[in-house]
Scaffold this motif. Structure first.
Motif, PDB file in Angstrom:
ATOM      1  N   GLU A   1       3.403  -2.180  -2.466  1.00 43.89           N
ATOM      2  CA  GLU A   1       2.360  -3.128  -3.197  1.00 43.89           C
ATOM      3  C   GLU A   1       1.517  -2.658  -4.632  1.00 43.89           C
ATOM      4  O   GLU A   1       1.906  -0.984  -4.561  1.00 43.89           O
TER       5      GLU A   1
ATOM      6  N   ASP B   1      -1.435  -8.232  -1.961  1.00 44.40           N
ATOM      7  CA  ASP B   1      -3.240  -7.596  -0.955  1.00 44.40           C
ATOM      8  C   ASP B   1      -4.160  -8.660  -2.089  1.00 44.40           C
ATOM      9  O   ASP B   1      -3.825  -7.832  -3.175  1.00 44.40           O
TER      10      ASP B   1
ATOM     11  N   HIS C   1      -6.388  -6.832  -4.473  1.00 43.51           N
ATOM     12  CA  HIS C   1      -6.004  -6.074  -6.055  1.00 43.51           C
ATOM     13  C   HIS C   1      -5.838  -7.255  -7.092  1.00 43.51           C
ATOM     14  O   HIS C   1      -5.798  -6.224  -8.567  1.00 43.51           O
TER      15      HIS C   1
ATOM     16  N   GLN D   1      -1.755  -9.264   2.704  1.00 45.98           N
ATOM     17  CA  GLN D   1      -2.766  -8.233   3.023  1.00 45.98           C
ATOM     18  C   GLN D   1      -4.370  -9.270   2.296  1.00 45.98           C
ATOM     19  O   GLN D   1      -4.231  -9.824   1.006  1.00 45.98           O
TER      20      GLN D   1
ATOM     21  N   ARG E   1     -14.869  -3.794   0.626  1.00 44.61           N
ATOM     22  CA  ARG E   1     -14.511  -5.274   1.258  1.00 44.61           C
ATOM     23  C   ARG E   1     -15.024  -5.622   2.138  1.00 44.61           C
ATOM     24  O   ARG E   1     -15.284  -5.187   2.344  1.00 44.61           O
TER      25      ARG E   1
ATOM     26  N   GLU F   1      -6.795  -5.881   5.842  1.00 50.58           N
ATOM     27  CA  GLU F   1      -7.399  -5.054   5.654  1.00 50.58           C
ATOM     28  C   GLU F   1      -8.746  -4.918   4.921  1.00 50.58           C
ATOM     29  O   GLU F   1      -8.251  -4.476   3.595  1.00 50.58           O
TER      30      GLU F   1
END
Ligand SMILES: O=C(O)c1ccc(O)c(O)c1
Ligand SMILES: [Mg+2]
Length: 639
Positions: A134, A165, A168, A191, A210, A239
């Protein structure tokens, strides 16, 4: 798709987290390293606990700063990896997350990273484990999914893939549209995280702020759509590193989490089916394959709700009398007394307000818990049954009230915090359930109030994200900008929710201080975490309405003279108009197109108050005036 959530996303001990996650019907978890290290049991114990709850341990993240290292460091990491693989075998966890290296020792050498990840994948393959790589937004050399994919592609090992994810990618404003071009079977895990927009260091943003898809401002739907177009069929996972979630009761977090996934799936399902039915769209075939392969959630569609049909207050008998007097002073007609209950109906324009003082009812239970409060409200829907069905499909509890003879049966659900939301046809009058009350002699009461403009909630800080998601997913509302308002005793965080037609508006307030009026009110509501703080009623002529109500004895929150001097200095307004506003305690905000005039009544029983508003081509709520109102309310409070 398998739905999963990282254990870091919720409060509690690991066992408590698992129980909450299982109760919300997830299929699996991402095991957060610290949760396992601190777990009071072996890997086998944990595996058994998860299995007993029907949960798979789908992902584990036991090491960092792995790839792109000088040879000596890499060799040591590789030995340590074997020990972690032992643990994974005992956990029954098939997939390791390796996030991109953040160490200053790491080298900007993609070929080296690829070779090292290949070696790790080769070792993993001997135990039938897989490695997912990742790109962290703050990776030393690798922070974009395309870079991570290039390394994985170069390494070319079947036990090595990428992990995506959304945080990001979207936090860096990277373009997610390349994701659809990746081979879906080489994406090993996905994610999803949303977040509010913040100008903050990206690590702080990522590790503290988040939230679930739908609760923030990132374009998670486009991201997830791209993922599905790639052919990906693996986990849909959450996540969420969030300071507030770490202390929010985990059962609520788990339900919010699942609701966010069902909502995301249903939104993206709509997009895909739109593309699939448009042969000219380049992604038509991929969209159609994704829809065939995946069983994405499909609740009944959201409706553009048509506003508030009624609002119901829970009080006791003396409260019913006092609130009845307040409403009469506000120009409401006492339109009926319930045929079988201690419930009264008040009407003005199209506004219906219900006062419920029925002993032994759910309303009286709520009154016992909180004092006078809004216990229910009705929303107008083109299809009320479908509106309630959508809510239920997105995990709202249904509400069934005991019915008296010939009473209306309205489809209803429970909002966060326990208030009941009824869905009714537009224009439904409640009069059928009420015996008419003979009207009083004298001039008619009407003060020109025509409709409910909005309702504002005072919420505990941990209820903001819950309500945002409820408003968006279940009521079809969109969230506006989050603002900070200054109360004399602390800051209020404020955010409005409204639907595309603006027929339904709901404002959320949460206090970051313990001492504001909002905070005091939230405390009185105990575990429900908030309630209605004020109700704004619309009039086409606020000056006439305020004059009539003043004659009827309504008290207005007095606004400082300095405010009006400042208005004159700040805005291009006629002096006579401003002095007229001053005489009526009316405050004002202008937008590019329009104008908002509003005035505040004194609170009822120190709980909620009514605001009178005249909205003219204006889309906001006069937030600039909230500080003057809060200061005025404090100064008007009896010492
Ligand atoms: O904040 C981190 O370190 C971290 C670790 C693993 C992840 O998958 C991630 O998104 C962030
Ligand atoms: Mg991640």
């Amino acid at each position: 798709m398998r739905r999963s959530i990282a254990t870091v996303s919720m409060s509690g001990t690991l066992s408590q987290k698992l129980e909450a996650i299982a109760a919300a019907r997830f299929d699996g978890i991402e095991l957060f390293e610290a949760d396992f290290i601190n777990f009071n049991g072996s890997a086998r114990d944990l595996r058994r606990q998860a299995e007993d709850l029907g949960l798979g341990i789908d992902l584990y993240q036991p090491f960092r700063d792995f790839e792109g290292m000088p040879d000596a460091q890499f060799k040591r990491s590789l030995e340590r990896a074997e020990r972690k693989f032992d643990v994974m075998e005992e956990l029954g966890c098939p997939l390791v997350l390796v996030c991109s290296n953040t160490s200053p020792l790491s080298l900007n050498d993609p070929a080296r990273s690829a070779a090292q990840l290949h070696e790790l994948a080769e070792r993993a393959s001997r135990r039938n484990l897989r490695i997912g790589y990742e790109a962290l937004a703050w990776g030393r050399w690798v922070n974009l999914y395309q870079q991570a994919w290039n390394i994985v592609d170069t390494a070319n090992h079947p036990h090595l893939g990428v992990i995506l994810d959304s945080f990001h990618t979207l936090s860096l404003k990277d373009d997610p549209s390349g994701i659809a071009q990746l081979p879906g079977d080489r994406i090993f895990f996905v994610q999803m995280a949303d977040a509010p927009l913040m100008s903050l260091d990206v690590i702080q943003w990522a590790r503290h702020h988040r939230n679930f898809p739908g609760q923030g401002k990132l374009d998670v739907e486009t991201f997830f759509e791209q993922v599905l177009l790639s052919g990906y069929t693996g986990n849909l996972s959450l996540e969420i590193f969030n300071d507030v979630f770490r202390e929010t009761p985990n059962r609520r977090t788990a339900v919010d989490a699942m609701r966010s996934l069902l909502y995301l799936e249903s939104q993206v399902r709509q997009r895909l089916s739109h593309s699939a039915h448009n042969p000219a769209a380049p992604e038509a075939a991929a969209a159609s394959r994704a829809l065939q392969r995946l069983d994405l959630a499909m609740p009944p569609p959201a409706q553009d709700l048509q506003g508030y049909n009624f609002i119901e207050f829970a009080v006791d008998a003396p409260g019913a009398q006092a609130l009845g007097q307040t409403l009469s002073a506000l120009g409401f007609e006492h339109a009926g007394h319930h045929r079988s209950k201690a419930v009264d109906l008040y009407r003005q324009g199209e506004i219906q307000l219900v006062i419920n003082a029925q002993p032994g009812s759910e309303a009286s239970q709520r009154f016992e818990d909180q004092g006078p409060n809004v216990c229910a409200f009705g929303l107008s829907a083109a299809d009320p049954v479908q509106a309630a069905n959508r809510a239920a499909a997105l995990l709202s509890a249904r509400h069934h009230s005991p019915l008296g003879p010939q009473e209306l049966q309205l489809p209803a659900i429970i909002a966060p915090g326990g208030a009941v939301v009824h869905f009714v046809h537009a224009g439904t009058t409640l009069a059928a359930d009420f015996d008419p009350v003979p009207s009083r002699p004298g001039p008619p009461a009407d003060a020109g109030l025509t409709h409910i403009d909005h309702m504002a909630l005072a919420l505990a800080t941990d209820q903001l994200d819950t309500w945002t998601l409820f408003g968006k997913a279940i009521l079809g509302l969109q969230a506006g900008e989050s603002q900070e308002l200054a109360d004399p005793f602390g800051l209020i965080r404020n955010c409005a929710l409204s639907n595309p037609s603006r027929a339904l508006r709901l404002v959320m307030n949460a206090s970051t201080s313990q001492r504001t009026r909002t905070a005091r009110q939230v405390h009185t509501t105990g575990r429900s975490g908030g309630s209605v703080h004020h109700i704004a009623l619309g009039t086409p002529d606020i000056f006439a309405t305020v004059r009539r109500l003043r004659e009827r004895g309504v008290k207005w929150v007095p606004i400082s003279a300095n405010y009006y001097d400042d208005l004159l200095a700040r805005l291009d307004l006629d002096e006579a108009l401003v002095r007229d506003m001053q005489a009526h305690h009316i405050v004002c905000d202008l937008s590019a197109q329009g104008r908002f005039l509003h005035a505040y009544t004194e609170p009822f029983a120190d709980r909620f108050f009514f605001e009178v508003v005249q909205r003219e081509d204006y889309d906001g709520y006069g937030a600039v005036n909230a500080a003057v109102r809060m200061a005025a309310q404090e100064q008007a409070r009896p010492a």
